[in-house]
Design a protein around this motif. Structure first.
Motif, PDB file in Angstrom:
ATOM      1  N   ASP A 114      27.098  -7.842-106.138  1.00 35.84           N
ATOM      2  CA  ASP A 114      25.822  -7.771-105.581  1.00 35.84           C
ATOM      3  C   ASP A 114      24.911  -9.040-105.696  1.00 35.84           C
ATOM      4  O   ASP A 114      24.655  -8.983-107.050  1.00 35.84           O
ATOM      5  CB  ASP A 114      25.234  -6.165-105.532  1.00 35.84           C
ATOM      6  CG  ASP A 114      23.887  -6.129-104.404  1.00 35.84           C
ATOM      7  OD1 ASP A 114      23.077  -6.518-104.986  1.00 35.84           O
ATOM      8  OD2 ASP A 114      24.081  -5.415-103.590  1.00 35.84           O
ATOM      9  N   PRO A 124      27.618 -10.957 -94.641  1.00 35.08           N
ATOM     10  CA  PRO A 124      28.464  -9.802 -95.484  1.00 35.08           C
ATOM     11  C   PRO A 124      29.300  -9.092 -94.238  1.00 35.08           C
ATOM     12  O   PRO A 124      28.620  -8.739 -93.176  1.00 35.08           O
ATOM     13  CB  PRO A 124      27.591  -8.829 -96.013  1.00 35.08           C
ATOM     14  CG  PRO A 124      26.284  -8.946 -95.517  1.00 35.08           C
ATOM     15  CD  PRO A 124      26.134 -10.398 -94.905  1.00 35.08           C
ATOM     16  N   THR A 125      30.381  -8.672 -94.510  1.00 36.76           N
ATOM     17  CA  THR A 125      31.107  -7.714 -93.462  1.00 36.76           C
ATOM     18  C   THR A 125      30.716  -6.293 -94.086  1.00 36.76           C
ATOM     19  O   THR A 125      30.176  -5.973 -95.104  1.00 36.76           O
ATOM     20  CB  THR A 125      32.675  -8.045 -93.394  1.00 36.76           C
ATOM     21  OG1 THR A 125      33.188  -7.781 -94.970  1.00 36.76           O
ATOM     22  CG2 THR A 125      32.929  -9.373 -93.057  1.00 36.76           C
ATOM     23  N   PRO A 126      31.080  -5.349 -93.359  1.00 39.67           N
ATOM     24  CA  PRO A 126      30.745  -3.802 -93.749  1.00 39.67           C
ATOM     25  C   PRO A 126      31.577  -3.348 -94.482  1.00 39.67           C
ATOM     26  O   PRO A 126      31.325  -1.959 -94.474  1.00 39.67           O
ATOM     27  CB  PRO A 126      30.454  -3.135 -92.132  1.00 39.67           C
ATOM     28  CG  PRO A 126      31.453  -3.971 -91.310  1.00 39.67           C
ATOM     29  CD  PRO A 126      31.427  -5.295 -91.899  1.00 39.67           C
ATOM     30  N   GLU A 127      32.288  -3.686 -95.265  1.00 40.44           N
ATOM     31  CA  GLU A 127      33.217  -3.101 -96.168  1.00 40.44           C
ATOM     32  C   GLU A 127      32.304  -2.167 -97.075  1.00 40.44           C
ATOM     33  O   GLU A 127      31.162  -2.636 -97.363  1.00 40.44           O
ATOM     34  CB  GLU A 127      34.171  -3.838 -96.940  1.00 40.44           C
ATOM     35  CG  GLU A 127      35.442  -4.459 -96.265  1.00 40.44           C
ATOM     36  CD  GLU A 127      35.305  -5.828 -96.046  1.00 40.44           C
ATOM     37  OE1 GLU A 127      36.188  -6.527 -95.581  1.00 40.44           O
ATOM     38  OE2 GLU A 127      34.015  -6.581 -96.258  1.00 40.44           O
ATOM     39  N   GLU A 128      32.715  -1.052 -97.494  1.00 46.00           N
ATOM     40  CA  GLU A 128      31.800  -0.190 -98.326  1.00 46.00           C
ATOM     41  C   GLU A 128      31.889  -0.622 -99.757  1.00 46.00           C
ATOM     42  O   GLU A 128      30.597  -0.516-100.359  1.00 46.00           O
ATOM     43  CB  GLU A 128      32.724   1.203 -98.505  1.00 46.00           C
ATOM     44  CG  GLU A 128      32.671   2.040 -97.312  1.00 46.00           C
ATOM     45  CD  GLU A 128      33.262   3.431 -97.298  1.00 46.00           C
ATOM     46  OE1 GLU A 128      33.280   3.943 -98.358  1.00 46.00           O
ATOM     47  OE2 GLU A 128      33.904   3.925 -96.360  1.00 46.00           O
ATOM     48  N   THR A 170      32.898  -3.892-101.658  1.00 47.31           N
ATOM     49  CA  THR A 170      32.054  -5.354-101.901  1.00 47.31           C
ATOM     50  C   THR A 170      32.598  -5.832-100.490  1.00 47.31           C
ATOM     51  O   THR A 170      33.508  -5.905-100.205  1.00 47.31           O
ATOM     52  CB  THR A 170      32.807  -6.216-103.015  1.00 47.31           C
ATOM     53  OG1 THR A 170      34.212  -6.160-103.176  1.00 47.31           O
ATOM     54  CG2 THR A 170      32.406  -5.397-104.312  1.00 47.31           C
ATOM     55  N   PRO A 171      31.597  -6.292 -99.940  1.00 46.43           N
ATOM     56  CA  PRO A 171      31.833  -6.882 -98.657  1.00 46.43           C
ATOM     57  C   PRO A 171      32.435  -8.338 -98.795  1.00 46.43           C
ATOM     58  O   PRO A 171      32.342  -9.005-100.063  1.00 46.43           O
ATOM     59  CB  PRO A 171      30.315  -7.178 -97.915  1.00 46.43           C
ATOM     60  CG  PRO A 171      29.429  -7.386 -98.975  1.00 46.43           C
ATOM     61  CD  PRO A 171      29.938  -6.405-100.080  1.00 46.43           C
ATOM     62  N   THR A 172      33.132  -8.748 -97.647  1.00 46.73           N
ATOM     63  CA  THR A 172      33.350 -10.368 -97.766  1.00 46.73           C
ATOM     64  C   THR A 172      32.367 -11.094 -97.123  1.00 46.73           C
ATOM     65  O   THR A 172      31.746 -10.565 -96.195  1.00 46.73           O
ATOM     66  CB  THR A 172      34.644 -10.375 -96.741  1.00 46.73           C
ATOM     67  OG1 THR A 172      35.744  -9.568 -97.191  1.00 46.73           O
ATOM     68  CG2 THR A 172      35.257 -11.854 -96.600  1.00 46.73           C
ATOM     69  N   TRP A 173      32.180 -12.142 -97.690  1.00 52.17           N
ATOM     70  CA  TRP A 173      30.824 -13.047 -97.361  1.00 52.17           C
ATOM     71  C   TRP A 173      31.782 -14.296 -96.591  1.00 52.17           C
ATOM     72  O   TRP A 173      32.470 -15.052 -96.993  1.00 52.17           O
ATOM     73  CB  TRP A 173      30.150 -13.408 -98.284  1.00 52.17           C
ATOM     74  CG  TRP A 173      29.355 -12.314 -99.078  1.00 52.17           C
ATOM     75  CD1 TRP A 173      29.744 -11.450-100.072  1.00 52.17           C
ATOM     76  CD2 TRP A 173      27.805 -12.209 -98.836  1.00 52.17           C
ATOM     77  NE1 TRP A 173      28.763 -10.551-100.368  1.00 52.17           N
ATOM     78  CE2 TRP A 173      27.480 -10.958 -99.507  1.00 52.17           C
ATOM     79  CE3 TRP A 173      27.168 -12.438 -97.905  1.00 52.17           C
ATOM     80  CZ2 TRP A 173      26.463 -10.377 -99.765  1.00 52.17           C
ATOM     81  CZ3 TRP A 173      25.759 -12.021 -98.003  1.00 52.17           C
ATOM     82  CH2 TRP A 173      25.396 -10.920 -98.886  1.00 52.17           C
TER      83      TRP A 173
END
Length: 153
Positions: A72, A100-104, A106-109
């Motif tokens: 984060d 960021p993608t919405p994964e719970e 850690t997102p993929t940036w």
């Protein structure tokens, strides 16, 4: 007579046939590695290729960055996002937002910049911390260097 024709044909092939060293190396890519070895899962990739956005305008170069398993941003201080930062040292740099993608967990940036007109050589690409409110760019988390990605002249 046959020897002259053969010599002329060989000269034609050597002079006119495209040299492989001048062939386009696009698209090309680079791996972004963490600067802090404690972030062993953090990795990224950069993709560089030609795009033509509004024909009949001329082609431009795109750089896209995708980064995974980043902490984060706030864990590094007063930062709330990441940005892509690419540069040809001592010449020009480009800065663009990574989303960021919405994964719970850690997102993929990921993000891109499509308007590069400079010749792509010795490009340094980074994922850097950013504060979206102050527009302050922080230190690099991931970095990679691409020595050459020349296109045909």
């Amino acid at each position: 007579m046959k020897k002259i024709v053969l010599v002329m044909l060989l000269l034609f092939v050597v002079i006119v046939y495209p040299n492989e060293t001048n062939a386009s190396k696009m698209p090309c890519n680079l791996t972004l590695e963490p600067l802090d070895k404690k972030l062993k899962n953090a990795k990224g990739v950069g993709l560089i290729y030609k795009v033509q956005l509004n024909p009949p305008s001329f082609e431009r170069t795109n750089i896209s960055i995708l980064a995974v398993h980043l902490p984060d941003p706030s864990s590094f201080g007063n930062y709330d996002s990441y940005e892509g930062f690419a540069s040809i040292p001592n010449e020009i740099s480009w800065r663009f937002k990574l989303y960021p993608t919405p994964e719970e967990d850690t997102p993929t940036w990921a993000g891109r910049f499509d308007l590069i007109t400079a010749e792509i050589r010795n490009v340094k690409a980074e994922v850097r911390l950013s504060n979206s409110k102050t527009k302050k760019l922080g230190p690099a988390i991931l970095r990679g260097t691409l020595k050459s990605c020349e296109e045909n002249k």
